[in-house]
Design an enzyme around this catalytic site. Structure first.
Site: not given
Ligand code: SF4
Length: 292
Positions: A96, A130, A232, A274
């Site tokens: 991303c 990440e 998330n 997601s």
């Molecule tokens: S939540 Fe989605 S759009 Fe935001 S940084 Fe992460 S991968 Fe990218």
């Protein structure tokens, strides 16, 4: 019974782009490798696997040679690119752009800090893809903190440069920043310890918390769909539960139980960044079938 799908739910644009890219490649190739789960959602992975996507682990990646491998939206540490060069692996890089920018910011900071004094601290989940990519920009020297007890990894007499994983909660980031500030104040002796913070939470996630709060309050029951591994998803479900105690976490339609929506007149269906929108629609259809 009124049933509403949260219009803000569904893939963030980073994940959407990565999946689009995988589907594009799969139209031209029988199969492609993807390093790690393309999205933290088992249902969506199974759909893509049927089309030829093969999810591989890091151990498997290290052994591959002369093939094409896709990198997902979460981003990768420099080591992954090094292996690709050494093993003649062609990469389809779907990192991303927001994550790439954050990686570059941390890398630039790391290259310019006083290595004996300054500390790069990242608020995020240890071991998350990440975070591995972000830590890699500092040759593994960044300090990763999540819960309050992990704060003891920081030396509060030395300067702190604080960043956040893009999918963390804004509220939690604020709270951790406050705690660090307090600790620095308490520990400060003669030295000039200071905190420089960078709120690097993705806008798509940050705004969703407030919207979701409103959405959750509007309905009697909330059905929140997400993969169990999605960080998330965990953050957003917590937001739901706080706003509406009658919120349920489900990963697929089979986990939906009639009793969840008993005696209610409105149901809200939402999900993580997601969660595919087809899954939200499937949940809605199953709910409708209960009322028939
Ligand atoms: S939540 Fe989605 S759009 Fe935001 S940084 Fe992460 S991968 Fe990218």
């Amino acid at each position: 019974m009124r049933i509403e799908i949260d219009k803000n739910a569904g893939f963030c644009f980073g994940v959407e782009k990565a999946i689009e890219r995988a589907e594009e490649e799969l139209r031209e190739n029988e199969s492609i490798y993807c390093l790690g789960e393309i999205v933290h959602n088992g249902e969506e992975i199974r759909r893509l696997e049927k089309k030829g996507l093969i999810t591989i682990s890091y151990d498997e990646y290290r052994k591959l040679k002369n093939v094409t491998v896709m990198l997902r939206a979460h981003g990768e540490p420099p080591e992954t690119y090094k292996i690709a060069r050494e093993n003649n692996i062609q990469l389809i890089d779907a990192t991303c752009p927001i994550v790439s920018r954050l990686q570059n910011r941390i890398k630039t900071r790391f290259n310019n800090i006083n290595k004996d004094q300054d500390q790069i601290v990242i608020f995020g989940k240890e071991g998350h893809a990440e975070i591995i990519g972000l830590e890699g920009q500092t040759r593994g020297q960044a300090i990763v903190i999540d819960e309050e007890d992990s704060l003891e990894k920081i030396d509060f007499t030395r300067p702190v440069f604080l960043y956040s994983q893009t999918t963390k909660s804004k509220k939690a980031f604020k709270a951790i920043k406050k705690k660090i500030e307090k600790k620095i104040k308490e520990t400060q002796l003669e030295n000039k310890a200071r905190l420089k913070f960078h709120q690097t939470i993705c806008g798509q996630v940050a705004n969703r918390e407030e919207n979701l709060q409103e959405f959750a309050k509007k309905h009697d029951v909330i059905l929140f769909a997400s993969g169990k591994n999605s960080s998330n998803g965990k953050v957003l479900f917590k937001v739901c539960k706080e706003a509406n105690p009658r919120s349920f976490f489900i990963s697929n339609v089979n986990e939906l139980k009639k009793s969840m929506t008993e005696n209610c007149s409105s149901v809200g269906i939402s999900g993580a960044t997601s969660t595919p929108s087809w899954l939200l629609k499937d949940i809605k259809n199953k709910l409708i079938s209960y009322t028939k």
